[in-house]
Write a protein that holds these residues in place. Structure first.
Motif, PDB file in Angstrom:
ATOM      1  N   ALA A  14      -4.789  17.552  59.541  1.00 49.10           N
ATOM      2  CA  ALA A  14      -3.777  16.554  59.198  1.00 49.10           C
ATOM      3  C   ALA A  14      -2.448  16.866  59.890  1.00 49.10           C
ATOM      4  N   SER A  15      -1.665  15.835  60.112  1.00 51.86           N
ATOM      5  CA  SER A  15      -0.314  16.012  60.649  1.00 51.86           C
ATOM      6  C   SER A  15       0.598  16.504  59.538  1.00 51.86           C
ATOM      7  N   TYR A  16       1.690  17.161  59.904  1.00 56.62           N
ATOM      8  CA  TYR A  16       2.588  17.685  58.890  1.00 56.62           C
ATOM      9  C   TYR A  16       4.011  17.827  59.413  1.00 56.62           C
ATOM     10  N   PHE A  17       4.950  17.872  58.465  1.00 54.50           N
ATOM     11  CA  PHE A  17       6.322  18.286  58.695  1.00 54.50           C
ATOM     12  C   PHE A  17       6.561  19.459  57.770  1.00 54.50           C
ATOM     13  N   ARG A  18       7.241  20.496  58.257  1.00 52.52           N
ATOM     14  CA  ARG A  18       7.516  21.650  57.411  1.00 52.52           C
ATOM     15  C   ARG A  18       8.976  22.064  57.543  1.00 52.52           C
ATOM     16  N   ASN A  19       9.420  22.903  56.590  1.00 54.54           N
ATOM     17  CA  ASN A  19      10.798  23.375  56.550  1.00 54.54           C
ATOM     18  C   ASN A  19      11.774  22.200  56.617  1.00 54.54           C
ATOM     19  N   ILE A  20      11.539  21.212  55.781  1.00 54.39           N
ATOM     20  CA  ILE A  20      12.348  19.995  55.773  1.00 54.39           C
ATOM     21  C   ILE A  20      13.737  20.312  55.237  1.00 54.39           C
ATOM     22  N   GLN A  21      14.740  19.875  55.970  1.00 57.82           N
ATOM     23  CA  GLN A  21      16.122  20.058  55.564  1.00 57.82           C
ATOM     24  C   GLN A  21      16.901  18.797  55.882  1.00 57.82           C
ATOM     25  N   VAL A  22      17.964  18.582  55.123  1.00 61.20           N
ATOM     26  CA  VAL A  22      18.843  17.437  55.357  1.00 61.20           C
ATOM     27  C   VAL A  22      20.268  17.951  55.569  1.00 61.20           C
ATOM     28  N   VAL A  23      21.045  17.212  56.312  1.00 59.44           N
ATOM     29  CA  VAL A  23      22.437  17.573  56.567  1.00 59.44           C
ATOM     30  C   VAL A  23      23.304  16.938  55.481  1.00 59.44           C
ATOM     31  N   ASN A  24      24.123  17.777  54.818  1.00 60.96           N
ATOM     32  CA  ASN A  24      24.995  17.237  53.770  1.00 60.96           C
ATOM     33  C   ASN A  24      26.317  16.754  54.372  1.00 60.96           C
ATOM     34  N   SER A  25      27.216  16.287  53.523  1.00 64.30           N
ATOM     35  CA  SER A  25      28.477  15.713  54.004  1.00 64.30           C
ATOM     36  C   SER A  25      29.396  16.752  54.658  1.00 64.30           C
ATOM     37  N   SER A  26      29.132  18.048  54.424  1.00 64.56           N
ATOM     38  CA  SER A  26      29.904  19.116  55.069  1.00 64.56           C
ATOM     39  C   SER A  26      29.222  19.630  56.334  1.00 64.56           C
ATOM     40  N   ASN A  27      28.185  18.941  56.760  1.00 65.65           N
ATOM     41  CA  ASN A  27      27.435  19.268  57.963  1.00 65.65           C
ATOM     42  C   ASN A  27      26.623  20.566  57.836  1.00 65.65           C
ATOM     43  N   TYR A  28      26.184  20.885  56.622  1.00 69.07           N
ATOM     44  CA  TYR A  28      25.313  22.033  56.379  1.00 69.07           C
ATOM     45  C   TYR A  28      23.896  21.562  56.081  1.00 69.07           C
ATOM     46  N   LEU A  29      22.920  22.360  56.493  1.00 64.76           N
ATOM     47  CA  LEU A  29      21.524  22.044  56.200  1.00 64.76           C
ATOM     48  C   LEU A  29      21.151  22.541  54.812  1.00 64.76           C
ATOM     49  N   ASN A  30      20.475  21.692  54.057  1.00 58.33           N
ATOM     50  CA  ASN A  30      19.978  22.047  52.730  1.00 58.33           C
ATOM     51  C   ASN A  30      18.561  21.517  52.577  1.00 58.33           C
TER      52      ASN A  30
END
Length: 71
Positions: A14-30
């Protein structure tokens, strides 16, 4: 969709995405607290989410698309 294999077939199929992170309003990954999913055609494709120490939050996804069970 993806590799043509359903999510439950897992790594190597199967296809996958891992270590998913989003950029917050302070430009940090969470990492997101949860990953929500919606699947309107489970006979065509599916998705499974998870979390572990090596991959963080991840999801497998995919399916063959059009087949006898998927119009």
């Amino acid at each position: 969709m993806g590799s043509g294999h359903f999510a439950e077939e897992g790594f190597g199929k199967a296809s996958y995405f891992r270590n998913i992170q989003v950029v917050n309003s302070s430009n940090y990954l969470n990492a997101p607290k949860v990953i929500g999913t919606i699947n309107e055609q489970p006979n065509c494709y599916n998705i499974q989410t998870g979390e572990n120490g090596d991959w963080g939050r991840y999801f497998y996804y995919g399916g063959p698309g059009k087949n006898p069970n998927c119009p």
